[in-house]
Structures are given as C-alpha cells and as structure tokens.
Design a protein around this motif. Structure first.
Motif, short mmCIF file in Angstrom:
data_model
loop_
_atom_site.label_atom_id
_atom_site.label_comp_id
_atom_site.label_asym_id
_atom_site.label_seq_id
_atom_site.Cartn_x
_atom_site.Cartn_y
_atom_site.Cartn_z
N GLY A 151 43.55 39.33 51.15
CA GLY A 151 44.69 38.44 50.90
C GLY A 151 44.30 37.22 50.08
O GLY A 151 45.16 36.45 49.65
N VAL A 152 42.99 37.04 49.87
CA VAL A 152 42.51 35.90 49.06
C VAL A 152 42.15 36.42 47.68
O VAL A 152 41.44 37.42 47.55
N ASN A 153 42.65 35.75 46.64
CA ASN A 153 42.36 36.15 45.26
C ASN A 153 41.15 35.41 44.72
O ASN A 153 41.15 34.19 44.63
N LEU A 154 40.15 36.19 44.32
CA LEU A 154 38.94 35.61 43.74
C LEU A 154 38.96 35.90 42.23
O LEU A 154 38.92 37.06 41.81
N ALA A 180 39.73 40.87 43.60
CA ALA A 180 39.24 40.31 42.34
C ALA A 180 40.36 40.26 41.30
O ALA A 180 41.12 41.22 41.15
N ILE A 181 40.45 39.14 40.60
CA ILE A 181 41.35 39.03 39.44
C ILE A 181 40.43 38.72 38.26
O ILE A 181 39.74 37.69 38.26
N VAL A 182 40.43 39.63 37.27
CA VAL A 182 39.39 39.55 36.24
C VAL A 182 39.93 38.92 34.95
O VAL A 182 41.01 39.28 34.48
N PHE A 183 39.15 38.01 34.40
CA PHE A 183 39.49 37.31 33.15
C PHE A 183 38.38 37.55 32.13
O PHE A 183 37.33 38.10 32.45
N ARG A 184 38.62 37.09 30.89
CA ARG A 184 37.63 37.29 29.83
C ARG A 184 36.62 36.14 29.76
O ARG A 184 35.86 36.01 28.81
N GLY A 185 36.63 35.31 30.74
CA GLY A 185 35.75 34.16 30.83
C GLY A 185 36.33 33.27 31.90
O GLY A 185 37.47 33.49 32.36
N THR A 186 35.58 32.24 32.32
CA THR A 186 36.15 31.39 33.38
C THR A 186 37.07 30.32 32.80
O THR A 186 37.90 29.77 33.53
N GLY A 187 36.96 30.02 31.49
CA GLY A 187 37.87 29.05 30.88
C GLY A 187 39.33 29.40 31.13
O GLY A 187 40.13 28.56 31.60
N PRO A 188 39.74 30.65 30.86
CA PRO A 188 41.15 31.02 31.06
C PRO A 188 41.59 31.07 32.52
O PRO A 188 42.77 31.26 32.81
N ILE A 189 40.65 30.92 33.45
CA ILE A 189 41.04 30.95 34.87
C ILE A 189 41.74 29.65 35.27
O ILE A 189 42.64 29.66 36.13
N TYR A 190 41.38 28.53 34.64
CA TYR A 190 41.89 27.23 35.13
C TYR A 190 43.41 27.09 35.06
O TYR A 190 44.01 26.59 36.03
N PRO A 191 44.08 27.51 33.98
CA PRO A 191 45.54 27.41 34.01
C PRO A 191 46.15 28.20 35.17
O PRO A 191 47.15 27.78 35.77
N GLU A 192 45.51 29.33 35.51
CA GLU A 192 46.01 30.15 36.62
C GLU A 192 45.74 29.48 37.96
O GLU A 192 46.56 29.54 38.88
#
Ligand code: MLT
Length: 325
Positions: A151-154, A180-192
């Motif tokens: 239930g926790v999104n990493l 797991a929620i996968v991105f192309r880098g950690t930069g794009p994670i912050y808006p989410e």
C-alpha cells in the motif's frame, strides 16, 4: 667546427618525439558527456558541475546529454557502442556495478566494454517523503511500511539505480515489499512527491538537498553513519531504529573500450584538476558530497573498485530476486 653532440643530447633528441606523442591531439571537438538519467536529478547535478570544470581544463565544450531509461542501462550502452575517440564519455553511478546482477541480458559488460578514467564522488542518501505522508519521523515511516506494505508507493529510477538499491535494501531489512513506481531518474520524482502521488524516495543528497531546502518535501532520515552538516536536523537511519542502514552512491567517468591510453591519461588529468577546483569542491559540499581522495581518481583504482562492487552487490541483489530481461 661545431662540437659533436654529447650522448646526453642524443638521448634527449631521441626522447623528444615520445614526449610529443604523449600529448594527444584531443579533444578536437566538443565532448558529449552522457549521463544515463533524466535532467534535474543527482547525477545530472554532478555531471553539469564536472562538465563545466572539465571543459575549462580541456579547452573544449563538454556537453551533458541525458540518455535516460532502463535504470541507467540505456545511456551506458550508448557509450559502450560509441566511437572510442574520447569525444563520447559516460558519467555513471553505482548502477555500473549493480546492473550485472539485475539484468539477465545486460547488453554490455561494465568491465570489458569500458575504459575507467577515475572515480569522482561518493554521495550519501536520504529518505524523503511526500508532504502529506502520515509519518513525520523515520521510525513512524517504518511502522507505516510494515503495516501497509504494498500500500506504500516507493518511487525509484529503475532497476540498477541508486534509489532502487536503497529501496531494495530497506524492503529486505523490513521484510516488507512496497509498490515500485519507476521513473527515468529521481529528478522527475519530485513533482509527483509534491503532488502526493507517490509516498517515498531514497535519493542522493546531490538531488535531494535543493528539494528539502525548498521546504515542501520532508526528509525522514539519512542513510549514513553520521548526521550530515547540510541536514543537521535529519536523524541517521540508525538513530531512527535501523542500525547499519548505510548506503553511499559513487560515480565514475568512463570512455568506450579501445579509447587510446594517451586520451585516458589526459582525461584523468582533467578529472583530477576538476576535483581539486575549489568551485567544484564547494558546490559538492553544499550538496552533501565531496571529491574522491586523489588516490582513487586513477583508472586502476576505479577499475579495481568497480570489479569489487560488482562482486559485493551481486549476491545481495540476487537474493532480493528482482530481475529485468
Ligand atoms: C539520477 O540522477 O536520477 C539518479 O542518480 C538515479 C538513481 O541512481 O537513483
């Protein structure tokens, strides 16, 4: 009558062409510095800092190219296949050592297909939560993960990335898988994260500190032995109940296999000069990092470390059982 040349003069004359050959006619054009993650993240931050300083030393533009995706494997493959003339280089992180354990068909060999130029910087990691995450302390976050598990999104940057490694180690230690929620880098994670659409990320301080300073995301714990001077109020994972939970990400500079040794030597010289540049040292410090000690900024030390890291992570990651083809 002119005096006959002495033996010493003859030897010096013979040696001269060798000295001239030792200085390669390189770079003859701008250098593409490939980083295998998205803009706005920690590898990008290190690469842009290094590109400016390397460019100054080499007298050519060093242009950062983000070839993101596949947890860093897409950009690495691109450099493995590039012409080995020193005009395409790779700045990559610990993913060079973790990918062999995680990809059944990794299309390159991190040791055989690259020339190591030198290690760059070790970077500590920090756990960051979305603004409305129910726990404000790391101990509370651990309890929440144990209770809610999938239930926790990493969020992480793909199999083989530093954020995925840090997340894998936490899940293994807690025996609690997250989603797991996968991105192309950690930069794009912050808006989410800011929009409360993902719960957590374990990021390098070079990416996380500017975001934490912005005051919107919440730092839970640093995965380092001591608190960091740049984040004095953030406890270590050990203080928050996870002794020994320490993850440091390292970076190295690479060229495609077959790049001439004189170019590798000149690139190493420029790397060493950049890591001694007070502007680079100061900025890395502001971002929670520091240059590698100079004895590690050599092709041989870099290669030996890469080989040892591949051996270190393989059993741990294979036991965790996440794979990609
Ligand atoms: C990035 O630059 O996005 C990161 O280095 C990805 C990671 O390794 O977690």
């Amino acid at each position: 009558m002119p005096a006959a040349p002495s033996r010493r003069m003859l030897l010096a004359a013979l040696a001269a062409p060798a000295v001239a050959r030792a200085q390669p006619a390189w770079p003859t054009q701008s250098i593409s510095l490939v980083i295998p993650f998205a803009p706005g993240g920690p590898t990008d931050a290190v690469a842009r800092l290094m590109a400016e300083s390397l460019g100054r030393d080499l007298g050519q533009n060093v242009v950062v190219e983000n070839a993101a995706g596949g947890g860093g494997t897409i950009g690495a493959l691109r450099v493995a296949q590039a012409r080995p003339d020193g005009h395409t280089l790779l700045l990559h992180n610990i993913g060079m050592a973790t990918a062999p354990a995680l990809y059944r068909r990794l299309p390159y060999d991190p040791v055989a297909d690259f020339e190591c130029i030198g290690l760059i910087t070790p970077v500590p990691m920090v756990w960051v939560a979305r603004p409305d995450f129910p726990a404000r302390e790391f101990a509370g976050a651990i309890a929440h993960i144990r209770r809610h598990r999938e239930g926790v999104n990493l969020a992480h940057a793909g199999l083989g990335s530093g954020s995925q490694l840090c997340g894998t180690l936490l899940q293994a230690q807690l025996h609690a898988p997250m989603t797991a929620i996968v991105f192309r880098g950690t930069g794009p994670i912050y808006p989410e994260l800011l929009a409360n659409r993902v719960d957590l990320v374990c990021d390098q301080t070079t990416g996380a500190i500017p975001q934490i300073a912005g005051g919107k995301v919440h730092a839970l714990a640093v995965a380092s032995a001591q608190r960091l001077p740049q984040l004095p109020d953030v406890p270590t994972a050990a203080e928050a109940g996870l002794p020994g939970f320490e993850v440091t990400i390292w970076h190295g500079l690479y060229a495609p296999k077959g790049t001439p040794p004189a170019i590798i030597a000149r690139a190493n010289q420029a790397l060493r000069a950049s890591l001694a540049d007070p502007r680079v040292v100061r900025r890395l410090g502001e971002l929670g990092a520091s240059p590698e000690p100079m004895e590690r900024v050599t092709p041989a030390a870099h290669r030996a470390y890469l080989v040892s890291e591949i051996a270190r992570w393989r059993p741990l990651l294979q036991a965790a059982g996440e794979y990609a083809d």
